[in-house]
Design a protein around this motif. Structure first.
Motif, short mmCIF file in Angstrom:
data_model
loop_
_atom_site.label_atom_id
_atom_site.label_comp_id
_atom_site.label_asym_id
_atom_site.label_seq_id
_atom_site.Cartn_x
_atom_site.Cartn_y
_atom_site.Cartn_z
N ALA A 103 0.83 -1.20 0.00
CA ALA A 103 0.00 0.00 0.00
C ALA A 103 0.87 1.25 0.00
O ALA A 103 0.57 2.24 -0.69
CB ALA A 103 -0.93 0.00 1.22
N LEU A 104 1.96 1.23 0.75
CA LEU A 104 2.87 2.38 0.80
C LEU A 104 3.52 2.61 -0.56
O LEU A 104 3.62 3.75 -1.03
CB LEU A 104 3.93 2.14 1.87
CG LEU A 104 4.70 3.36 2.35
CD1 LEU A 104 3.77 4.31 3.09
CD2 LEU A 104 5.84 2.93 3.28
N ALA A 105 3.94 1.53 -1.21
CA ALA A 105 4.54 1.66 -2.54
C ALA A 105 3.53 2.19 -3.55
O ALA A 105 3.88 2.98 -4.44
CB ALA A 105 5.10 0.31 -2.98
N THR A 106 2.28 1.74 -3.43
CA THR A 106 1.22 2.24 -4.32
C THR A 106 1.00 3.73 -4.11
O THR A 106 0.83 4.49 -5.07
CB THR A 106 -0.09 1.47 -4.07
OG1 THR A 106 0.13 0.07 -4.26
CG2 THR A 106 -1.18 1.95 -5.01
N ALA A 107 1.01 4.15 -2.84
CA ALA A 107 0.82 5.57 -2.54
C ALA A 107 1.94 6.42 -3.14
O ALA A 107 1.70 7.47 -3.74
CB ALA A 107 0.76 5.77 -1.02
N VAL A 108 3.17 5.97 -2.99
CA VAL A 108 4.31 6.73 -3.51
C VAL A 108 4.27 6.76 -5.04
O VAL A 108 4.54 7.80 -5.66
CB VAL A 108 5.64 6.12 -3.01
CG1 VAL A 108 6.83 6.73 -3.72
CG2 VAL A 108 5.77 6.30 -1.50
N ALA A 109 3.93 5.63 -5.67
CA ALA A 109 3.82 5.59 -7.13
C ALA A 109 2.75 6.55 -7.62
O ALA A 109 2.92 7.23 -8.65
CB ALA A 109 3.52 4.17 -7.59
N SER A 110 1.64 6.63 -6.90
CA SER A 110 0.57 7.55 -7.27
C SER A 110 1.02 9.00 -7.15
O SER A 110 0.73 9.84 -8.02
CB SER A 110 -0.67 7.31 -6.40
OG SER A 110 -1.17 6.00 -6.58
N MET A 111 1.75 9.31 -6.07
CA MET A 111 2.22 10.69 -5.88
C MET A 111 3.19 11.09 -6.98
O MET A 111 3.22 12.27 -7.39
CB MET A 111 2.88 10.81 -4.50
CG MET A 111 1.89 10.68 -3.34
SD MET A 111 2.70 10.66 -1.74
CE MET A 111 3.29 12.34 -1.61
N ARG A 112 3.99 10.16 -7.45
CA ARG A 112 4.94 10.48 -8.52
C ARG A 112 4.22 10.89 -9.81
O ARG A 112 4.77 11.64 -10.62
CB ARG A 112 5.84 9.28 -8.80
CG ARG A 112 6.88 9.01 -7.73
CD ARG A 112 7.99 8.12 -8.26
NE ARG A 112 8.98 7.84 -7.23
CZ ARG A 112 9.07 6.71 -6.56
NH1 ARG A 112 8.22 5.73 -6.81
NH2 ARG A 112 10.00 6.55 -5.64
N GLN A 113 3.01 10.38 -9.99
CA GLN A 113 2.24 10.71 -11.19
C GLN A 113 1.65 12.11 -11.13
O GLN A 113 1.22 12.66 -12.14
CB GLN A 113 1.11 9.71 -11.39
CG GLN A 113 1.55 8.28 -11.60
CD GLN A 113 0.32 7.38 -11.78
OE1 GLN A 113 -0.50 7.57 -12.68
NE2 GLN A 113 0.19 6.39 -10.91
N LEU A 114 1.58 12.68 -9.93
CA LEU A 114 0.87 13.94 -9.72
C LEU A 114 1.81 15.13 -9.71
O LEU A 114 1.77 15.97 -8.81
CB LEU A 114 0.07 13.86 -8.41
CG LEU A 114 -0.97 12.74 -8.37
CD1 LEU A 114 -1.60 12.62 -6.99
CD2 LEU A 114 -2.05 12.97 -9.42
N SER A 115 2.66 15.20 -10.70
CA SER A 115 3.64 16.28 -10.77
C SER A 115 2.97 17.64 -10.98
O SER A 115 3.60 18.67 -10.76
CB SER A 115 4.64 16.00 -11.89
OG SER A 115 3.98 15.83 -13.14
N GLY A 116 1.72 17.62 -11.41
CA GLY A 116 1.03 18.88 -11.65
C GLY A 116 0.48 19.54 -10.40
O GLY A 116 -0.10 20.62 -10.47
N LEU A 117 0.66 18.91 -9.23
CA LEU A 117 0.16 19.47 -7.98
C LEU A 117 1.28 20.11 -7.19
O LEU A 117 2.43 19.64 -7.21
CB LEU A 117 -0.49 18.37 -7.13
CG LEU A 117 -1.71 17.65 -7.71
CD1 LEU A 117 -2.20 16.60 -6.74
CD2 LEU A 117 -2.82 18.64 -8.05
N ASN A 118 0.96 21.18 -6.45
CA ASN A 118 1.95 21.74 -5.55
C ASN A 118 2.06 20.86 -4.30
O ASN A 118 1.27 19.95 -4.10
CB ASN A 118 1.60 23.19 -5.18
CG ASN A 118 0.25 23.31 -4.50
OD1 ASN A 118 -0.15 22.45 -3.72
ND2 ASN A 118 -0.47 24.39 -4.80
N ASP A 119 3.04 21.15 -3.45
CA ASP A 119 3.29 20.29 -2.29
C ASP A 119 2.11 20.23 -1.34
O ASP A 119 1.83 19.18 -0.73
CB ASP A 119 4.53 20.77 -1.53
CG ASP A 119 5.83 20.44 -2.26
OD1 ASP A 119 5.75 19.77 -3.30
OD2 ASP A 119 6.91 20.86 -1.79
#
Length: 399
Positions: free
Chosen positions: A198-214
């Protein structure tokens, strides 16, 4: 009035004193074999611990967790009636399950009929969670109403990063995507494997969201984990999830933000025979997840493995949580297991094992659950103490 010291009437005893008594009872049997156990992840657990320091892993707000109830009836009018009844009788959130969701179990609402399903529901006053492909349909429905998205509490289940960026632009707070460990759990994964995946899935998803600010990025992904009848294992797993999330944010150089952590009672532990025993399993699961810091919980109705649950099964699912919240007041204690040696040891062991799983998944080696794993399966009413005659299933017909 003098202070009353309850322990003052008892002699001070050390671990050595306790061990002498234990050795006398064991009569030569090995302490390690009889009283020490190892979890499926290899974590060594002893029968006695003293107090141990550890980081806090409480919910971000000292408030009751959200009581979610599944909305999955294929008939939109019936789904609406069930949703309204749930909200009138203790539920504070609705899980909109569509047939394409991994956890649909053969049912689900039509995403094109959401207006009918949610008729009369005050969207600004309840939490909503999507399972399946209805995220953008719900956003489209909201766009037709005079509702400010910033006021809403919605957990989306998007797979498209572009859609997530669009929802953030419209003002939705997120989460927009979900890191779901339930699929691994249902295939027989251990708690550490479920956590790490689940943690790896979360990190992979965040990497896709480069269009969002922190600010948006750290709250863009939520996490769902299975809660089982092993209360202490569940408690430790949910505590570990929060600690692991903080470690990920720190390693990534992102601002600290609480994880949106959701629990669902385990489908794997649900018995189809003697299904009323599932009520006890769900109670233990909610106890563990609630004390472990889950922000929200869904209880699977006890007859779901037999068909579409009826009104009675849905009422029990709600009230398992209502009793623990309103009568047992579990939510009032922030991380009550903090400092307890047994739980701290269990939590630390899960963090270390899950972090290894996460690192392996990051390298492309995802956990492969064991198909023949038996942990988490129901026993009472199935392989042990079966009923001589089963009760009629608490389900309703689906036309």
């Amino acid at each position: 009035m003098s202070d009353l010291t309850l322990a003052g009437a008892f002699p001070d005893l050390t671990r050595a004193d306790w061990m002498k008594r234990v050795e006398a009872v064991l009569k030569g049997a090995a302490f390690e074999d009889r009283l020490v156990r190892h979890t499926p992840d290899g974590i060594r657990l002893e029968p006695l611990y003293g107090q141990q320091p550890g980081p806090r892993a409480a919910r971000p707000q000292q408030a009751p967790w959200t009581v979610y109830q599944r909305v999955d009836h294929p008939d939109a009018a019936r789904a609406n009636a069930q949703a309204l009844e749930d909200l009138e009788n203790g539920a504070t959130g609705l899980v909109l399950v569509t047939p394409d969701a991994a956890g649909a179990r053969g049912f689900g609402v039509d995403a094109t009929r959401l207006a009918r399903v949610l008729q009369g529901v005050h969207l600004h006053a309840v939490a909503l969670k999507i399972e399946g492909g209805a995220s953008m349909a719900l956003a489209g429905l909201i766009a037709t109403q005079p509702i400010d998205p910033e006021r809403l509490n919605i957990h989306f289940a998007l797979t498209s990063p572009a859609d997530a960026v669009e929802l953030a632009r419209l003002g939705y707070a997120g989460p927009y995507m979900e890191a779901d460990g339930r699929g691994f759990h249902e295939q027989g994964a251990s708690d550490a494997e479920e956590l790490g995946a689940a943690l790896a899935t979360a990190v992979a998803s965040m990497r896709q969201l480069s269009g969002l600010n922190d600010v948006h990025l750290v709250r863009a992904v939520g996490m769902t984990l299975a809660a089982t009848q092993d209360m202490f294992a569940t408690l430790a797993k949910f505590r570990a999830a929060r600690l692991l999330w903080w470690r990920v944010l720190d390693a990534a150089g992102l601002p600290d933000a609480p994880l949106q952590l959701h629990a669902e009672t385990s489908w794997r532990m649900m018995a189809k025979l003697d299904p009323h025993t599932n009520i006890l399993r769900a109670t233990a699961a909610v106890f563990g997840a609630g004390l472990g810091g889950a922000d929200s919980i869904t209880v699977l109705p006890f007859s779901l493995a037999q068909g579409l649950p009826n009104a009675f099964a849905r009422r029990v699912a709600r009230n398992v949580q209502n009793v623990l919240l309103e009568e047992a007041n579990l939510w009032r204690a922030a991380d009550p297991a903090s400092g307890a040696g047994y739980v701290e040891t269990y939590t630390k062991g899960l963090c270390e094992a899950a972090w290894n799983v996460f690192q392996n998944a990051e390298a492309g080696d995802w956990p492969v659950p064991k198909a023949d794993a038996t942990h988490g399966l129901p026993v009472i009413g199935t392989t042990a103490y079966p009923l001589k005659q089963e009760f009629a299933p608490e389900t309703e017909a689906v036309s």
